[in-house]
Motif scaffolding. Structure first.
Motif, PDB file in Angstrom:
ATOM      1  N   GLU A 263     -82.459 -20.424 -88.085  1.00 23.88           N
ATOM      2  CA  GLU A 263     -83.571 -21.151 -87.477  1.00 23.88           C
ATOM      3  C   GLU A 263     -83.146 -22.506 -86.927  1.00 23.88           C
ATOM      4  O   GLU A 263     -83.977 -23.295 -86.502  1.00 23.88           O
ATOM      5  N   THR A 264     -81.851 -22.770 -86.939  1.00 21.69           N
ATOM      6  CA  THR A 264     -81.338 -24.040 -86.432  1.00 21.69           C
ATOM      7  C   THR A 264     -80.490 -23.787 -85.197  1.00 21.69           C
ATOM      8  O   THR A 264     -80.213 -22.651 -84.839  1.00 21.69           O
ATOM      9  N   SER A 265     -80.053 -24.862 -84.590  1.00 19.51           N
ATOM     10  CA  SER A 265     -79.140 -24.746 -83.444  1.00 19.51           C
ATOM     11  C   SER A 265     -77.703 -25.069 -83.860  1.00 19.51           C
ATOM     12  O   SER A 265     -76.867 -25.395 -83.018  1.00 19.51           O
ATOM     13  N   LEU A 266     -77.415 -24.954 -85.165  1.00 17.48           N
ATOM     14  CA  LEU A 266     -76.078 -25.252 -85.665  1.00 17.48           C
ATOM     15  C   LEU A 266     -75.067 -24.264 -85.096  1.00 17.48           C
ATOM     16  O   LEU A 266     -75.331 -23.067 -85.020  1.00 17.48           O
ATOM     17  N   THR A 267     -73.910 -24.775 -84.718  1.00 15.25           N
ATOM     18  CA  THR A 267     -72.855 -23.916 -84.172  1.00 15.25           C
ATOM     19  C   THR A 267     -71.859 -23.495 -85.241  1.00 15.25           C
ATOM     20  O   THR A 267     -70.970 -22.692 -84.972  1.00 15.25           O
TER      21      THR A 267
ATOM     22  N   HIS B 265     -80.124 -21.018 -91.677  1.00 16.98           N
ATOM     23  CA  HIS B 265     -79.149 -21.288 -90.622  1.00 16.98           C
ATOM     24  C   HIS B 265     -79.609 -20.696 -89.292  1.00 16.98           C
ATOM     25  O   HIS B 265     -79.486 -21.339 -88.246  1.00 16.98           O
TER      26      HIS B 265
ATOM     27  N   GLU C 182     -74.013 -33.286 -87.968  1.00 19.83           N
ATOM     28  CA  GLU C 182     -74.891 -32.246 -87.434  1.00 19.83           C
ATOM     29  C   GLU C 182     -76.345 -32.712 -87.433  1.00 19.83           C
ATOM     30  O   GLU C 182     -76.751 -33.502 -88.289  1.00 19.83           O
TER      31      GLU C 182
ATOM     32  N   THR D  39     -86.560 -29.911 -87.367  1.00 22.26           N
ATOM     33  CA  THR D  39     -87.482 -29.100 -88.155  1.00 22.26           C
ATOM     34  C   THR D  39     -88.805 -29.829 -88.311  1.00 22.26           C
ATOM     35  O   THR D  39     -88.996 -30.904 -87.745  1.00 22.26           O
TER      36      THR D  39
END
Length: 127
Positions: free
Chosen positions: A24-28, A22, A2, A6
């Motif tokens: 503030e991220t583009s994590l799926t 979480h 991943e 930032t």
């Protein structure tokens, strides 16, 4: 692997510890304890490991311990290989051999003879 994009403050750089929400991220997907990730900040890539996970009513917060810098071409090659299955047979998991390969190809490995020898030895054992 991943990718978390930032910004790093000077304090974060010195302490080598970062908290990321979480949302503030583009994590799926959610990260797991001990999972290795790439952090991109100020145009440079760094390795990181999830050291702690904290939940509250609105979000999940990950404490990441920052590792060393990764050359941009190697980081992007790793990320592209995971996005495009035809480009590589990457499983998404990071092995000791993957880390040894990253160390062997990184700048610090060329400056630290012992680290370079260990990394090269691990690469030779790779199946």
């Amino acid at each position: 692997m991943e990718l978390i994009v930032t910004e790093l403050s000077e304090f974060t750089r010195r302490s080598r510890s970062l908290v990321v929400a979480h949302g503030e991220t583009s994590l799926t997907r959610g990260l797991e304890y001990g999972e290795r990730v790439l952090v991109k900040a100020d145009g440079e890539y760094r390795t990181a490991v999830v050291a702690d996970i904290d939940f509250d009513l609105t979000d999940t917060h990950y404490r990441l311990i920052l590792g060393g810098r990764v050359p941009a071409d190697l980081a992007e090659e790793t990320l592209v290989g995971e996005i495009d299955p035809s480009a590589s047979s990457v499983s998404g998991r990071v092995s000791v051999h993957d880390i040894a390969d990253m160390l062997a190809r990184s700048g610090p490995a060329h400056r630290i003879p012992m680290q370079r020898r260990v990394a090269q030895h691990l690469l030779q054992e790779r199946p």
